[in-house]
Design an enzyme around this catalytic site. Structure first.
Site, mmCIF file in Angstrom:
data_model
loop_
_atom_site.group_PDB
_atom_site.id
_atom_site.type_symbol
_atom_site.label_atom_id
_atom_site.label_comp_id
_atom_site.label_asym_id
_atom_site.label_seq_id
_atom_site.Cartn_x
_atom_site.Cartn_y
_atom_site.Cartn_z
ATOM 1 N N LYS A 1 -3.814 -5.646 -0.395
ATOM 2 C CA LYS A 1 -4.110 -5.107 -1.740
ATOM 3 C C LYS A 1 -3.228 -5.777 -2.772
ATOM 4 O O LYS A 1 -2.134 -6.289 -2.466
ATOM 5 C CB LYS A 1 -3.924 -3.585 -1.781
ATOM 6 C CG LYS A 1 -2.500 -3.064 -1.502
ATOM 7 C CD LYS A 1 -1.580 -3.067 -2.702
ATOM 8 C CE LYS A 1 -0.143 -2.730 -2.340
ATOM 9 N NZ LYS A 1 0.861 -3.157 -3.279
ATOM 10 N N ASP B 1 0.647 3.584 0.995
ATOM 11 C CA ASP B 1 -0.508 2.706 0.746
ATOM 12 C C ASP B 1 -1.589 2.831 1.830
ATOM 13 O O ASP B 1 -2.679 2.274 1.684
ATOM 14 C CB ASP B 1 -0.069 1.229 0.725
ATOM 15 C CG ASP B 1 0.909 0.925 -0.402
ATOM 16 O OD1 ASP B 1 0.890 1.647 -1.411
ATOM 17 O OD2 ASP B 1 1.689 -0.041 -0.265
#
Ligand code: ATP
Length: 337
Positions: free
Chosen positions: A17, A148
């Site tokens: 990401k 995350d």
């Protein structure tokens, strides 16, 4: 009893990401900062394979394989063991060997360790036949392991709040093209970057406000206009990352000189993400950075990419109780291999 199949190896692909927006609020009592972030999964993938074994182990290969810890610190191993402990009474849970083909830069601000943990949760759920384990519960386990990880189960583009673990999808049509630059031998510790951010704020006499998702970024993403997105990209940790690794300023300047629409440090860094308008621009920028930028790995990617997905599994016949298909909750992503 009828003859069913039992997965013998499961391979899961998981993206890295970047953060299109990252607002860092005040330090909380639990030691985390309150965040508002816009996560964006990009097509730079690790591949994680799980298979039954006599003992727990993790092995890493690929361009970043040598940097991955293969002991108890490995987040994929921690994830597998945590899932085993929580679900042990409900299914045939056994130790696994985990193989990681590592393409996401390690300690690069792209959440590669979290990505491997998300992939391992999805792989072990399948391998251990934890069909009853709903996505909500998997996400709860994911959130307990790292901020995350819930996002990397989902992928796409999403707002993260709290310490990043509360995820809400952002409706965004179309694609964004990226060039990612990861400096050779360059790593940053996430806690050190947050500490540096606090130090710089204190030195400047700044008191951080409660973080908010940027309205301009949300509007730009709805329209998926590259230049609007470029103007709205924002990372509160960028100054701190540059303060610890000044070469990042050099990389950012080189990318912008070479025509990137925007550049920003990804999360806590040190990977730098450059936004470009097309695949052709991405190729031009990669070639230019390789020739004229600071030394590093340069990768082209597009986003948003899907979250952790099973891409291959090998099964073997095993006597198992027949169940109607309706008992099975849908997987987090389709089987595409
Ligand atoms: P963070 O998620 O904290 O922002 P990051 O994205 O910058 O971290 P990661 O690649 O996740 O970076 O690595 C952070 C630390 O996690 C490294 O010090 C690394 O040694 C450790 N680590 C544990 N498991 C893994 C894994 N499977 N892959 C990569 N790093 C791992």
């Amino acid at each position: 009893m009828t003859l069913g199949t039992q997965a013998q190896t499961v391979t899961v692909r998981v993206p890295g990401k970047i953060n299109l927006g990252l607002s860092v609020g005040p330090l909380r009592e639990d030691g985390y900062h309150e965040l508002s972030t816009v996560y964006h999964a990009v097509s730079l993938y690790d591949t994680v394979t799980v298979q039954p074994s006599d003992s727990w182990s993790v092995h890493a290969s690929g361009p970043w394989g040598e940097e991955v810890p293969t002991d108890e610190r490995n987040l994929a191993l921690v994830a597998a063991r945590t899932l085993a402990k929580r679900r042990a009474r409900k299914a045939k849970v056994h130790p696994v060997r985990i193989d990681i083909d590592k393409h996401i830069p390690v300690a690069g601000g792209m959440a590669g360790g979290s990505a491997d943990a998300a992939a391992t949760l999805v792989g072990c759920r399948e391998l251990w036949g934890l069909d009853h384990l709903e996505n909500d519960l998997l996400e709860m386990i994911a959130a307990s392991l790292g901020s995350d990880i819930p996002f990397l189960l989902h992928g796409g583009t999403a707002i993260g709040s709290g310490r990043g673990e509360h995820v809400t999808s952002v409706l965004a049509r179309g694609e964004l093209h990226w060039v990612l630059w990861a400096g050779e031998g360059l790593t940053l510790s996430t806690p050190e970057v947050y500490a540096e951010c606090d130090r710089l704020r204190e030195a400047a006499g700044e008191t951080p406000a409660a973080p908010q998702p940027g309205g301009a970024l949300m509007t730009a993403l709805r329209r998926m206009d590259t230049d609007e997105v470029a103007a709205a990209l924002h990372n509160d940790l960028q100054e701190a990352a540059i303060s610890l690794q000044p070469v990042l300023a050099e990389a950012l300047a080189a990318g912008l000189d070479l025509g990137a629409r925007a550049g920003l440090v990804s999360g806590s860094g040190p990977t730098v993400a450059f936004l470009v308008g097309s695949q052709t621009e991405a190729i031009d920028l990669s070639v230019g950075l390789a020739a004229n930028g600071p030394t590093g790995d340069i990768v082209r990617a597009v986003g948003p990419a899907p979250g952790a997905q099973i891409i291959h599994q090998r099964t073997s016949p095993e006597p198992t109780r027949a169940r109607p298909d309706t008992d099975r909750p849908g997987p987090l992503g389709p089987v595409i291999g």
